[in-house]
Scaffold this active site. Structure first.
Site, short mmCIF file in Angstrom:
data_model
loop_
_atom_site.label_atom_id
_atom_site.label_comp_id
_atom_site.label_asym_id
_atom_site.label_seq_id
_atom_site.Cartn_x
_atom_site.Cartn_y
_atom_site.Cartn_z
N ASP A 290 0.86 -1.19 0.00
CA ASP A 290 0.00 0.00 0.00
C ASP A 290 0.90 1.23 0.00
OD1 ASP A 290 -2.26 1.86 0.60
OD2 ASP A 290 -3.34 0.00 1.00
N HIS A 314 1.78 1.82 -3.31
CA HIS A 314 1.00 2.93 -3.86
C HIS A 314 1.69 4.27 -3.73
CE1 HIS A 314 -2.89 0.37 -3.04
NE2 HIS A 314 -2.12 -0.16 -3.98
#
Length: 486
Positions: A290, A314
Site C-alpha cells: 500500500d 501505492h
C-alpha cells in the site's frame, strides 16, 4: 621557551589564548579517553548489544528535562540495561514472553537511579520472542532505549490471537516522552494468515482481486500521544495491516529504517501519520502493498528525504482525506531527494467528495520515478467502490509545488493527473523541470486536468497546457480560512 611581549595588552591577550587552548585540549582528552566518561557522539555504530548503536535526538534545550537523552557534554553516570531474559523471557519462538517484556518495561520506565542515567530495554540477538497485543505506557522517569537486536513476533494469525485482546493493534507505545527504538533486529508481524482472510482484498494465484468488506487486523507498531521519539536501524516486516502509525505525536525522527512486505499484501501502509507534527523520515527503504507513507488529517511540518519507495505499493500519499464529510487539514509537507519504483502511484493527494478543510504548502522536489503508473496525481474523487455520489463540498488543495520530477511511467495512465473538484478547484499548482517519459515505447501520453489552476515555470515533458489561470481571490481566501485557526 615562549617569550611574552613586554607590551601589557599583548601579554594579557597571549595568556588568554594559551589558557583557552589548554582548557579545550583537556576537555577533548577527557571526552575521548577510554577511561573517561562516554561521549555518545564519538562512539561508532557497529551491530552489537551496546545502546550506542544510534543516538537519539536532543530536542529540548532544558538539560534537566528527564524526557530528553543526556547531552554529550553532560557526565553520564551509568546506563541501566534491562535484558528481558532477566525478567523471565525465553526467546524460543514458542513461549509467550509478554509478561516478561511488560515487567522489564515497567522496571526501565520507573528507573530510580540518578537523573543522568538512561534505561535500556534489551531484546538480545539470536533469539525470537513471542508477544501478544501489549501497551507500553509512559511517561517514564528517564529517557528510554528500546533496543531490538533479536526478533519480536506475535502469535501466528487471527485464530491464535488471545481472546479479549484488541485486534487492531499489536505493540503500542502510549504517552511516552523521550524514547529511541533502535537496534539491528526485526519486528515481524507474521501477516500472511491475516492477509488471506476472506474478508480482505487479496490477490489469488490468478491475480484477480476479491473485495468482500473490511475486517479487523492489527498495526504492528503504534505510537499514541507521545513525543521526542527516535526510530533507527530496525527492520519492520510483514505487518497484518499498517506497519507503523503515529497518532497525536510530535518531534518524531525516523532514520535508516527498513519496512518490507509483499506487494500483494493489503492495507500494509509503511508509515501512517495522523494528527502529528514535526516528523522527519530520512534515509529509509519501504517496500509494501500500500502507501509507503500516508499522511492523514492533522499532519503538518512533515519532512521526508532520501526515501526509497517500492517496488510495489501505492507511493507517497497525502490522504485519503474528507471521508464521511469530515474536515481535514494538512500543511507544510516536503518530500525530496527520493526514489519511487514499480509502484501504482508516485506522489499523490487523494480526497473524498463531501469533505472540507485544506491541503496546502506542499513541495515535491527531486523525485526519481521508475516505471510508475501515476507519477503525479491529485484525485479529489477518491472512492473505494463504485457507488460514491457526487457532492459539492471538497477538501481545498492549494499551493502545491512539483519540482524536478523525472523518470519513466507506465503508459496505462497519464503521467500527470489533476482531477479536482467541480465546485472547489485546485489552486496555485506550480510545476517546473518535469521530465517523464514512457517506460516502453515512444508515444507520450498527455496530462489530464480537471478544474486545476496553476503555472508551468519551465518547459516540461510532456508539455502541460491544460491548467486554468487566476482563480477567484475571494474563493481562495474563504477556502483557506477553514484551516488557519491552528
Amino acid at each position: 621557551m615562549l617569550k611574552l611581549s613586554r607590551d601589557p595588552f599583548l601579554r594579557y591577550t597571549t595568556l588568554i589564548i594559551i589558557t583557552s587552548s589548554l582548557f579545550s585540549y583537556e576537555t577533548e582528552a577527557r571526552l575521548l579517553h577510554p577511561n573517561g566518561k562516554h561521549n555518545l557522539n564519538s562512539i561508532p555504530e557497529p551491530p552489537s548489544l551496546s545502546l550506542y548503536q544510534s543516538q537519539p535526538p536532543s530536542i529540548s534545550p532544558n538539560p534537566n528535562d528527564p524526557s530528553q537523552p543526556p547531552s554529550p557534554c553532560q557526565d553520564l553516570d551509568q546506563e541501566v540495561v534491562h535484558d528481558v531474559r532477566n525478567y523471565g523471557a525465553v526467546g524460543d519462538g514458542i513461549t509467550d514472553d509478554t509478561d516478561a517484556f511488560k515487567t522489564a518495561w515497567d522496571s526501565a520506565c520507573n528507573n530510580d537511579k540518578e537523573d543522568n542515567t538512561v534505561s535500556v530495554l534489551l531484546v538480545p540477538f539470536g533469539l525470537t520472542f513471542v508477544i501478544h497485543s501489549t501497551i507500553f505506557t509512559g511517561p517514564c522517569r528517564s529517557y528510554q532505549y528500546f533496543q531490538v537486536d533479536g526478533t519480536i513476533v506475535p502469535r501466528d494469525g487471527p485464530e491464535s490471537w488471545p481472546s479479549g485482546f484488541n485486534k487492531r493493534q499489536w505493540l503500542v507505545f502510549y504517552r511516552v516522552k523521550g524514547m529511541a527504538l533502535i537496534g539491528s533486529g526485526v519486528i515481524d508481524g507474521r501477516g500472511q494468515k491475516w492477509w488471506d482472510l476472506p474478508c480482505k482484498p487479496h490477490r489469488n494465484i490468478n491475480k484477480t482481486t476479491t473485495l468482500t468488506g473490511p475486517c479487523e487486523s492489527p498495526a504492528a507498531l503504534r505510537f499514541f500521544m507521545s513525543s521526542n521519539l527516535s526510530i533507527k536501524g530496525v527492520t519492520i516486516q510483514n505487518s497484518p495491516q499498517f506497519h507503523m502509525t503515529f497518532d497525536g505525536c510530535h518531534e518524531v525522527h525516523i532514520g535508516s529504517l527498513r519496512i518490507t512486505s509483499p506487494s500483494s499484501s493489503p492495507n500494509t501502509d509503511g508509515i501512517h501519520i495522523d494528527n502529528s507534527n514535526s516528523v522527519e523520515i530520512h534515509n529509509s527503504v519501504i517496500s509494501n502493498g500500500d502507501d509507503c507513507i500516508s499522511m492523514g488529517s492533522g499532519s503538518y511540518n512533515i519532512d521526508i528525504r532520501n526515501l526509497t519507495c517500492g517496488p510495489g505499493g501505492h507511493g507517497i500519499s497525502i490522504g485519503s482525506l474528507g471521508n464521511q464529510n469530515s474536515r481535514a487539514c494538512v500543511s507544510n509537507v516536503t518530500v525530496r531527494d527520493s526514489f519511487i519504483k514499480f509502484s501504482d502511484n508516485g506522489v499523490r493527494i487523494k480526497t473524498w467528495q463531501g469533505g472540507s478543510g485544506s491541503v496546502s504548502d506542499v513541495t515535491f522536489n527531486n523525485i526519481q520515478m521508475d516505471t510508475v503508473r501515476n507519477p503525479i496525481i491529485i484525485d479529489q474523487y477518491y472512492c473505494t467502490n463504485k457507488n460514491c455520489p457526487n457532492k459539492t463540498n471538497a477538501v481545498f488543495v492549494n499551493d502545491i509545488v512539483y519540482q524536478s520530477i523525472k523518470g519513466t511511467y507506465d503508459r496505462r495512465s497519464p503521467p500527470m493527473h489533476f482531477g479536482c473538484s467541480n465546485s472547489v478547484p485546485c489552486a496555485n499548482l506550480t510545476l517546473s523541470d518535469i521530465d517523464l517519459v514512457p517506460s516502453k515505447g515512444e508515444m507520450v501520453v498527455d496530462p489530464f486536468c480537471w478544474n486545476a489552476y496553476g503555472v508551468v515555470d519551465e518547459f516540461s515533458v510532456p508539455s502541460i497546457s491544460c491548467f486554468k489561470s487566476d482563480p477567484s481571490t475571494l474563493l481562495l481566501g474563504g477556502l483557506l480560512g477553514e484551516c488557519r485557526e491552528r
